[in-house]
Design a protein around this motif. Structure first.
Motif, PDB file in Angstrom:
ATOM      1  N   LYS A 122      11.095  46.567  17.188  1.00  0.00           N
ATOM      2  CA  LYS A 122      11.583  46.728  18.560  1.00  0.00           C
ATOM      3  C   LYS A 122      12.772  45.815  18.829  1.00  0.00           C
ATOM      4  O   LYS A 122      13.758  46.227  19.446  1.00  0.00           O
ATOM      5  N   ALA A 123      12.688  44.565  18.352  1.00  0.00           N
ATOM      6  CA  ALA A 123      13.797  43.631  18.538  1.00  0.00           C
ATOM      7  C   ALA A 123      15.030  44.116  17.793  1.00  0.00           C
ATOM      8  O   ALA A 123      16.157  44.020  18.311  1.00  0.00           O
ATOM      9  N   GLU A 124      14.848  44.647  16.588  1.00  0.00           N
ATOM     10  CA  GLU A 124      15.975  45.150  15.815  1.00  0.00           C
ATOM     11  C   GLU A 124      16.616  46.356  16.502  1.00  0.00           C
ATOM     12  O   GLU A 124      17.839  46.475  16.554  1.00  0.00           O
ATOM     13  N   ALA A 125      15.801  47.242  17.074  1.00  0.00           N
ATOM     14  CA  ALA A 125      16.338  48.405  17.776  1.00  0.00           C
ATOM     15  C   ALA A 125      17.141  47.963  19.004  1.00  0.00           C
ATOM     16  O   ALA A 125      18.217  48.521  19.268  1.00  0.00           O
ATOM     17  N   ARG A 126      16.638  46.978  19.741  1.00  0.00           N
ATOM     18  CA  ARG A 126      17.390  46.463  20.896  1.00  0.00           C
ATOM     19  C   ARG A 126      18.698  45.828  20.454  1.00  0.00           C
ATOM     20  O   ARG A 126      19.733  45.993  21.093  1.00  0.00           O
ATOM     21  N   LEU A 127      18.666  45.087  19.348  1.00  0.00           N
ATOM     22  CA  LEU A 127      19.870  44.448  18.834  1.00  0.00           C
ATOM     23  C   LEU A 127      20.904  45.496  18.406  1.00  0.00           C
ATOM     24  O   LEU A 127      22.093  45.353  18.695  1.00  0.00           O
ATOM     25  N   ARG A 128      20.448  46.552  17.737  1.00  0.00           N
ATOM     26  CA  ARG A 128      21.370  47.620  17.338  1.00  0.00           C
ATOM     27  C   ARG A 128      21.996  48.299  18.551  1.00  0.00           C
ATOM     28  O   ARG A 128      23.186  48.620  18.558  1.00  0.00           O
ATOM     29  N   LYS A 129      21.179  48.517  19.581  1.00  0.00           N
ATOM     30  CA  LYS A 129      21.690  49.135  20.802  1.00  0.00           C
ATOM     31  C   LYS A 129      22.741  48.233  21.451  1.00  0.00           C
ATOM     32  O   LYS A 129      23.786  48.708  21.909  1.00  0.00           O
ATOM     33  N   MET A 130      22.468  46.936  21.476  1.00  0.00           N
ATOM     34  CA  MET A 130      23.411  45.984  22.051  1.00  0.00           C
ATOM     35  C   MET A 130      24.694  45.932  21.229  1.00  0.00           C
ATOM     36  O   MET A 130      25.789  45.910  21.782  1.00  0.00           O
ATOM     37  N   GLU A 131      24.587  45.926  19.910  1.00  0.00           N
ATOM     38  CA  GLU A 131      25.772  45.919  19.055  1.00  0.00           C
ATOM     39  C   GLU A 131      26.603  47.182  19.245  1.00  0.00           C
ATOM     40  O   GLU A 131      27.836  47.129  19.266  1.00  0.00           O
ATOM     41  N   THR A 132      25.930  48.313  19.408  1.00  0.00           N
ATOM     42  CA  THR A 132      26.638  49.569  19.636  1.00  0.00           C
ATOM     43  C   THR A 132      27.435  49.501  20.933  1.00  0.00           C
ATOM     44  O   THR A 132      28.583  49.947  20.984  1.00  0.00           O
ATOM     45  N   TYR A 133      26.848  48.932  21.972  1.00  0.00           N
ATOM     46  CA  TYR A 133      27.545  48.824  23.250  1.00  0.00           C
ATOM     47  C   TYR A 133      28.715  47.844  23.154  1.00  0.00           C
ATOM     48  O   TYR A 133      29.810  48.134  23.636  1.00  0.00           O
ATOM     49  N   VAL A 134      28.502  46.694  22.528  1.00  0.00           N
ATOM     50  CA  VAL A 134      29.547  45.669  22.465  1.00  0.00           C
ATOM     51  C   VAL A 134      30.734  46.152  21.639  1.00  0.00           C
ATOM     52  O   VAL A 134      31.880  45.791  21.910  1.00  0.00           O
ATOM     53  N   THR A 135      30.499  46.970  20.642  1.00  0.00           N
ATOM     54  CA  THR A 135      31.594  47.460  19.808  1.00  0.00           C
ATOM     55  C   THR A 135      32.173  48.774  20.312  1.00  0.00           C
ATOM     56  O   THR A 135      33.077  49.329  19.684  1.00  0.00           O
ATOM     57  N   SER A 136      31.707  49.268  21.451  1.00  0.00           N
ATOM     58  CA  SER A 136      32.190  50.546  21.970  1.00  0.00           C
ATOM     59  C   SER A 136      33.452  50.367  22.813  1.00  0.00           C
ATOM     60  O   SER A 136      33.795  49.275  23.249  1.00  0.00           O
ATOM     61  N   ARG A 137      34.134  51.479  23.049  1.00  0.00           N
ATOM     62  CA  ARG A 137      35.332  51.470  23.901  1.00  0.00           C
ATOM     63  C   ARG A 137      34.947  51.213  25.357  1.00  0.00           C
ATOM     64  O   ARG A 137      35.729  50.644  26.105  1.00  0.00           O
ATOM     65  N   GLU A 138      33.755  51.652  25.737  1.00  0.00           N
ATOM     66  CA  GLU A 138      33.300  51.448  27.117  1.00  0.00           C
ATOM     67  C   GLU A 138      33.219  49.956  27.442  1.00  0.00           C
ATOM     68  O   GLU A 138      33.622  49.521  28.516  1.00  0.00           O
ATOM     69  N   TYR A 139      32.728  49.180  26.517  1.00  0.00           N
ATOM     70  CA  TYR A 139      32.643  47.730  26.718  1.00  0.00           C
ATOM     71  C   TYR A 139      34.042  47.127  26.859  1.00  0.00           C
ATOM     72  O   TYR A 139      34.290  46.300  27.729  1.00  0.00           O
ATOM     73  N   GLN A 140      34.949  47.544  25.991  1.00  0.00           N
ATOM     74  CA  GLN A 140      36.316  47.033  26.050  1.00  0.00           C
ATOM     75  C   GLN A 140      36.961  47.403  27.384  1.00  0.00           C
ATOM     76  O   GLN A 140      37.643  46.578  27.994  1.00  0.00           O
ATOM     77  N   LEU A 141      36.753  48.633  27.846  1.00  0.00           N
ATOM     78  CA  LEU A 141      37.312  49.076  29.115  1.00  0.00           C
ATOM     79  C   LEU A 141      36.733  48.274  30.268  1.00  0.00           C
ATOM     80  O   LEU A 141      37.460  47.808  31.152  1.00  0.00           O
ATOM     81  N   ASN A 142      35.419  48.077  30.287  1.00  0.00           N
ATOM     82  CA  ASN A 142      34.776  47.270  31.347  1.00  0.00           C
ATOM     83  C   ASN A 142      35.281  45.832  31.330  1.00  0.00           C
ATOM     84  O   ASN A 142      35.474  45.211  32.373  1.00  0.00           O
ATOM     85  N   LYS A 143      35.512  45.321  30.145  1.00  0.00           N
ATOM     86  CA  LYS A 143      36.013  43.947  30.007  1.00  0.00           C
ATOM     87  C   LYS A 143      37.424  43.840  30.577  1.00  0.00           C
ATOM     88  O   LYS A 143      37.743  42.875  31.290  1.00  0.00           O
ATOM     89  N   GLU A 144      38.263  44.808  30.284  1.00  0.00           N
ATOM     90  CA  GLU A 144      39.638  44.791  30.792  1.00  0.00           C
ATOM     91  C   GLU A 144      39.657  44.971  32.314  1.00  0.00           C
ATOM     92  O   GLU A 144      40.451  44.339  33.006  1.00  0.00           O
ATOM     93  N   ILE A 145      38.812  45.835  32.828  1.00  0.00           N
ATOM     94  CA  ILE A 145      38.760  46.068  34.288  1.00  0.00           C
ATOM     95  C   ILE A 145      38.270  44.811  34.998  1.00  0.00           C
ATOM     96  O   ILE A 145      38.790  44.452  36.059  1.00  0.00           O
ATOM     97  N   SER A 146      37.289  44.135  34.429  1.00  0.00           N
ATOM     98  CA  SER A 146      36.766  42.930  35.067  1.00  0.00           C
ATOM     99  C   SER A 146      37.790  41.781  35.062  1.00  0.00           C
ATOM    100  O   SER A 146      37.722  40.886  35.900  1.00  0.00           O
ATOM    101  N   ARG A 147      38.747  41.805  34.145  1.00  0.00           N
ATOM    102  CA  ARG A 147      39.798  40.774  34.103  1.00  0.00           C
ATOM    103  C   ARG A 147      40.799  40.948  35.249  1.00  0.00           C
ATOM    104  O   ARG A 147      41.454  40.003  35.632  1.00  0.00           O
ATOM    105  N   LEU A 148      40.928  42.189  35.731  1.00  0.00           N
ATOM    106  CA  LEU A 148      41.897  42.454  36.804  1.00  0.00           C
ATOM    107  C   LEU A 148      41.463  41.904  38.083  1.00  0.00           C
ATOM    108  O   LEU A 148      41.080  41.315  38.747  1.00  0.00           O
TER     109      LEU A 148
END
Length: 148
Positions: A122-148
């Motif tokens: 279960k911990a590994e599945a949560r970690l994989r899900k988190m890694e998928t989000y952090v390496t996604s374009r959606e995360y990068q976009l949210n990060k750039e929007i929050s900087r504005l």
């Protein structure tokens, strides 16, 4: 008190009044073993004494408070924007007690191994899900929007 424990009746694991379940938890024994010892003592040793002792313990011992459990969850406060604990803010105690003798309370080693393996998966599945989000374009976009 023994080892910081209080002797209570355990109405959640009761058969009659929870006296044997409370004694088993207090002494760290399996509940079935305490029940067998009480019934054996009733038939072989002193039936009336055991009956009076059981009824007396029924009335003397307090019920175990509902919030007093060995595996009570710990509160975890979330940190960071958008972080959400999948357990609703509570985490179970990761300690697994493995019994080494038949009469001890705890999980058999095989069951403990399966429980620990399930927790790890279960911990590994949560970690994989988190890694998928952090390496996604959606995360990068949210990060750039929050900087504005």
């Amino acid at each position: 008190m023994r080892n910081g424990k209080q002797l209570y009746r355990d109405p959640e694991n009761k058969r009659i009044a929870g006296v044997c379940a409370g004694l088993a938890e207090y002494f760290g024994l399996e509940t079935w073993l305490v029940r067998i010892l009480v019934v054996t003592g009733f038939f072989l040793l002193a039936g009336p004494f055991m009956l009076v002792a059981y009824v007396a313990a029924w009335f003397i011992l307090d019920k175990k408070p509902s919030g007093l459990e060995a595996t009570s969850p710990k509160v975890v406060y979330s940190k960071g924007k958008g972080w959400r604990n999948p357990n609703g803010g509570q985490v179970k105690d990761p300690k697994v007690e493995v019994k080494t003798k038949v009469w001890q309370a705890g999980e058999p080693p095989k069951q403990a191994f399966h429980d620990i393996r399930n927790q790890f998966e279960k911990a590994e599945a949560r970690l994989r899900k988190m890694e998928t989000y952090v390496t996604s374009r959606e995360y990068q976009l949210n990060k750039e929007i929050s900087r504005l």
